[in-house]
Design a protein around this motif. Structure first.
Motif, PDB file in Angstrom:
ATOM      1  N   TYR A   1      36.571  48.280  36.970  1.00 19.95           N
ATOM      2  CA  TYR A   1      36.662  46.883  37.480  1.00 19.95           C
ATOM      3  C   TYR A   1      37.549  46.706  38.802  1.00 19.95           C
ATOM      4  O   TYR A   1      38.573  45.608  38.539  1.00 19.95           O
ATOM      5  CB  TYR A   1      37.546  46.280  36.109  1.00 19.95           C
ATOM      6  CG  TYR A   1      36.566  46.695  35.023  1.00 19.95           C
ATOM      7  CD1 TYR A   1      35.546  45.644  34.796  1.00 19.95           C
ATOM      8  CD2 TYR A   1      36.952  47.385  34.109  1.00 19.95           C
ATOM      9  CE1 TYR A   1      34.951  45.780  33.628  1.00 19.95           C
ATOM     10  CE2 TYR A   1      36.164  47.653  32.878  1.00 19.95           C
ATOM     11  CZ  TYR A   1      35.078  46.891  32.712  1.00 19.95           C
ATOM     12  OH  TYR A   1      34.206  46.813  31.623  1.00 19.95           O
ATOM     13  N   GLU A   2      37.635  47.628  39.755  1.00 19.57           N
ATOM     14  CA  GLU A   2      38.396  47.338  40.851  1.00 19.57           C
ATOM     15  C   GLU A   2      38.161  45.929  41.588  1.00 19.57           C
ATOM     16  O   GLU A   2      39.109  45.215  42.030  1.00 19.57           O
ATOM     17  CB  GLU A   2      38.066  48.486  41.744  1.00 19.57           C
ATOM     18  CG  GLU A   2      39.146  48.227  42.979  1.00 19.57           C
ATOM     19  CD  GLU A   2      39.126  49.675  43.862  1.00 19.57           C
ATOM     20  OE1 GLU A   2      39.965  50.000  44.683  1.00 19.57           O
ATOM     21  OE2 GLU A   2      38.121  50.579  43.380  1.00 19.57           O
ATOM     22  N   GLU A   3      36.924  45.526  41.643  1.00 23.29           N
ATOM     23  CA  GLU A   3      36.530  44.118  42.232  1.00 23.29           C
ATOM     24  C   GLU A   3      37.444  42.931  41.650  1.00 23.29           C
ATOM     25  O   GLU A   3      37.943  41.948  42.200  1.00 23.29           O
ATOM     26  CB  GLU A   3      35.318  43.983  42.340  1.00 23.29           C
ATOM     27  CG  GLU A   3      34.539  42.860  42.876  1.00 23.29           C
ATOM     28  CD  GLU A   3      33.181  42.783  42.889  1.00 23.29           C
ATOM     29  OE1 GLU A   3      32.738  41.450  43.311  1.00 23.29           O
ATOM     30  OE2 GLU A   3      32.486  43.500  42.551  1.00 23.29           O
ATOM     31  N   GLN A   4      37.396  43.195  40.395  1.00 20.09           N
ATOM     32  CA  GLN A   4      37.989  41.913  39.706  1.00 20.09           C
ATOM     33  C   GLN A   4      39.637  41.962  39.344  1.00 20.09           C
ATOM     34  O   GLN A   4      40.169  41.162  39.220  1.00 20.09           O
ATOM     35  CB  GLN A   4      37.423  42.086  38.163  1.00 20.09           C
ATOM     36  CG  GLN A   4      36.057  41.709  37.928  1.00 20.09           C
ATOM     37  CD  GLN A   4      35.130  42.865  38.160  1.00 20.09           C
ATOM     38  OE1 GLN A   4      35.504  43.941  38.313  1.00 20.09           O
ATOM     39  NE2 GLN A   4      33.979  42.607  38.029  1.00 20.09           N
ATOM     40  N   VAL A   5      40.239  43.139  39.509  1.00 28.69           N
ATOM     41  CA  VAL A   5      41.583  43.253  39.258  1.00 28.69           C
ATOM     42  C   VAL A   5      42.783  43.843  40.473  1.00 28.69           C
ATOM     43  O   VAL A   5      43.795  43.798  40.581  1.00 28.69           O
ATOM     44  CB  VAL A   5      41.936  44.168  38.197  1.00 28.69           C
ATOM     45  CG1 VAL A   5      41.114  43.579  37.070  1.00 28.69           C
ATOM     46  CG2 VAL A   5      41.634  45.736  38.210  1.00 28.69           C
ATOM     47  N   ALA A   6      41.970  44.553  41.450  1.00 25.89           N
ATOM     48  CA  ALA A   6      42.883  45.271  42.457  1.00 25.89           C
ATOM     49  C   ALA A   6      43.730  44.293  43.136  1.00 25.89           C
ATOM     50  O   ALA A   6      44.826  44.563  43.652  1.00 25.89           O
ATOM     51  CB  ALA A   6      41.856  46.015  43.419  1.00 25.89           C
ATOM     52  N   GLU A   7      43.366  42.947  43.518  1.00 27.22           N
ATOM     53  CA  GLU A   7      44.205  42.104  44.300  1.00 27.22           C
ATOM     54  C   GLU A   7      45.447  41.934  43.666  1.00 27.22           C
ATOM     55  O   GLU A   7      46.446  41.725  44.415  1.00 27.22           O
ATOM     56  CB  GLU A   7      43.257  40.774  44.205  1.00 27.22           C
ATOM     57  CG  GLU A   7      44.133  39.784  45.419  1.00 27.22           C
ATOM     58  CD  GLU A   7      43.197  38.396  45.572  1.00 27.22           C
ATOM     59  OE1 GLU A   7      43.617  37.493  46.331  1.00 27.22           O
ATOM     60  OE2 GLU A   7      42.021  38.473  45.070  1.00 27.22           O
TER      61      GLU A   7
END
Length: 313
Positions: free
Chosen positions: A296-302
């Motif tokens: 889920y990097e796209e959804q949470v990395a920020e």
């Protein structure tokens, strides 16, 4: 015209049940209150295939990736009922989950003790089914039923100085045999940074596989944080507390070298006693590479920009 697209990790109820069952469920999910919902589901229990009708009919569908109902409900960590993976399924039936209340405390405008049906908008639950990967020492793909935690938080109106939200699990020795042993400092406690809690992926689940949560899976209310290791997804929640400072969590208190506050799934950070670069999916013989943030990097990395994730593990 704004067109809202469904995220890849969301399912409609049509993806989970046959159409007839889906339509019936839509009608009774609109009933107010958890007790009414539970009673109606119980009355329809024999109409629902425990493998969920439709999954085996189309093995090419997304639903074929889901972990079986038997594995999801029969292989659990819930130490309040014992340390064996099958202990929760054996002993959690003793837990009384109705009525259920949740105490809201700390830095919020609307603190107090809430009945479950006053805290959870069950009408909003009817079309909220999320196909999410969850990782512990193994991984599963579970069709959770619930609502984003952010919906509850907005209702409770945290104050501007609130930075974290903490949770506690029920502590009831008469029904939770595992509390006899000092495995942890009971009751079980967990926490999130407020922005993590407000992420759309963070759920408060009330069901799975088209049914209410079984006790062994954290009935009647549990957290689901799919980009973190499983122990962050606290079960049978009875307290939500808004705080200014980072709350202490049970596993960090017990073994701070092994379990940090964030506990993000990260293949580059090994547990002191084993590698976390690979994982085992329930139902598979081999192991697969662990994905950063569990995929889920796209959804949470920020949320973690600029943080040293090896230091803040």
């Amino acid at each position: 015209m704004l067109i809202k697209s469904r995220e890849s990790w969301m399912l409609s109820e049509n993806d989970v049940t046959d159409k007839d069952i889906y339509l019936n469920r839509r009608s009774f999910m609109k009933m107010s209150g958890a007790a009414a919902l539970a009673g109606t589901i119980a009355s329809h229990a024999q109409a629902v295939d425990r493998d969920i009708a439709g999954y085996k009919k189309d093995p090419s569908s997304l639903s074929s990736e889901l972990t079986s109902y038997e594995a999801v409900t029969g292989y659990n960590n819930f130490y309040e009922f014992g340390m064996g993976k099958d202990d929760p399924a054996k002993y959690a039936h003793k837990l009384t989950t109705d009525p259920w209340t949740v105490k809201v405390s700390g830095l919020a405008e609307k603190t107090g003790t809430y009945a479950l049906e006053d805290l959870i908008d069950f009408k909003a639950v009817e079309e909220r089914i999320y196909r999410l990967r969850c990782v512990e020492a193994w991984s599963m793909v579970v069709p959770w039923i619930g609502i984003p935690l952010k919906d509850i938080i907005k209702k409770l109106e945290p104050k501007s100085e609130a930075r974290y939200v903490a949770f506690k699990t029920l502590k009831r020795k008469s029904e939770m045999r595992g509390l006899r042993w000092p495995v942890l400092d009971w009751p079980y406690q967990e926490g999130l940074r407020l922005d993590e809690a407000m992420n759309p992926l963070t759920l408060m689940a009330v069901g799975l596989y088209g049914d209410l949560l079984p006790n062994q899976n954290g009935a009647p209310l549990r957290l689901v944080v799919p980009w973190k290791y499983g122990f962050k997804s606290i079960k049978s929640v009875v307290n939500i507390d808004f705080t200014r400072r980072e709350p202490m969590t049970s596993w960090k208190r017990s073994a701070p070298r092994e379990y940090g506050f964030y506990s993000n799934v990260n293949p580059e950070v090994d547990h002191p006693r084993w590698s976390q670069s690979t994982e085992r999916r329930i139902g598979e013989w081999g192991r697969r590479d662990t994905l950063m943030f569990n995929g889920y990097e796209e959804q949470v990395a920020e949320m973690y920009t600029g943080m040293d994730l090896k230091k803040y593990f």
